[in-house]
Write a protein that holds these residues in place. Sequence first.
Motif, short mmCIF file in Angstrom:
data_model
loop_
_atom_site.label_atom_id
_atom_site.label_comp_id
_atom_site.label_asym_id
_atom_site.label_seq_id
_atom_site.Cartn_x
_atom_site.Cartn_y
_atom_site.Cartn_z
N ASP A 36 0.83 -1.19 0.00
CA ASP A 36 0.00 0.00 0.00
C ASP A 36 0.88 1.26 0.00
O ASP A 36 1.96 1.27 0.59
N VAL A 37 0.38 2.28 -0.65
CA VAL A 37 1.07 3.57 -0.70
C VAL A 37 0.47 4.49 0.36
O VAL A 37 -0.75 4.57 0.51
N PRO B 96 -1.17 7.51 1.87
CA PRO B 96 -1.97 8.56 1.23
C PRO B 96 -1.20 9.87 1.12
O PRO B 96 -0.52 10.29 2.06
N GLU C 60 1.04 9.16 -3.64
CA GLU C 60 0.76 8.32 -4.80
C GLU C 60 1.55 8.73 -6.05
O GLU C 60 1.74 7.90 -6.95
N ASP C 61 2.02 9.96 -6.11
CA ASP C 61 2.74 10.44 -7.30
C ASP C 61 4.26 10.39 -7.12
O ASP C 61 5.00 10.90 -7.98
N ARG D 263 5.71 0.44 -10.08
CA ARG D 263 4.37 -0.03 -10.47
C ARG D 263 4.41 -0.93 -11.70
O ARG D 263 3.36 -1.36 -12.17
N PRO E 275 -3.51 3.92 -7.92
CA PRO E 275 -2.46 4.76 -7.32
C PRO E 275 -2.11 4.35 -5.90
O PRO E 275 -1.00 4.62 -5.43
N SER E 276 -3.02 3.69 -5.21
CA SER E 276 -2.80 3.33 -3.81
C SER E 276 -2.00 2.05 -3.63
O SER E 276 -1.72 1.64 -2.49
N ARG E 277 -1.60 1.40 -4.73
CA ARG E 277 -0.91 0.11 -4.64
C ARG E 277 0.37 0.12 -5.47
O ARG E 277 0.47 0.84 -6.46
N CYS E 278 1.33 -0.71 -5.08
CA CYS E 278 2.59 -0.74 -5.81
C CYS E 278 3.31 -2.06 -5.55
O CYS E 278 2.94 -2.83 -4.66
#
Length: 238
Positions: free
Chosen positions: A58-59, A61, A64-65, A71, A84-87
């Motif tokens: 999880d990223v 909050p 995300e950028d 990714r 965006p919340s995962r990697c």
Amino acid sequence: MGKQRITVCLPPVGPDGLKQAMEQAMAPFWYDREDRPHPDWVGEWSYWFVSGAGCLLDVLPGHEDDPRLVRYDDWAKPPVDLPPSRCHGGPRGVLDLDTPRAAEARRAAGTWTAYHAFADRHPPALPFRHFAERVRNLEPEDAREAAVAAFREQPLIQAIEADPVLEERFTSDPALHFDEDRETYVTRHVAAVLPTPALLTLEGRWVEAGGLDYERMFNAYLDGLPGDTMVIRVLYHS
């Protein structure tokens, strides 16, 4: 031989240098390395890919950028677009390790409470191993059949087996699975959320183990890493 995952920890590195840093960290454990430490040395992998499918991270909050987040998936074809919340990895400081552990704590606590509330409506059940021990002097096939029959005669087991949803939630051997207090049960399940079967530390140690002690070590190690340490999920063939 088979595929499994390792979490690789690297010193700070940008996107352009990540692949090379990964290769350098993994190289000492290649099966076919020429400079073997000793004649009986055996490596850990024959090939590997960056891939966190099934154990994505999880990223945190608001991050995300961050361009350092990983990714891409070298294994999945075609590649899977992640939210965006995962990697598959990134700097320790922008990974959210607490939210999935907190979610598992809530789930495990709810499951433990629900099971004991359900179980209290039936006579106490014994785990399967109790019945297996009773028939150990029989022939193996007869012993297994007798133990299963006796185990399934218990009212609690019958009630759970009658409902597939309950059986999936409480397992087929609940007297064993829930044979601990709530805090211990929750702690054990939370500890299992983040670990992969192996860990490659910043110091270059390949740690591969199982059980609660390994899982606790894994969590403590990740929690203690500097924020700019890269933490990457990798799929490798052993």
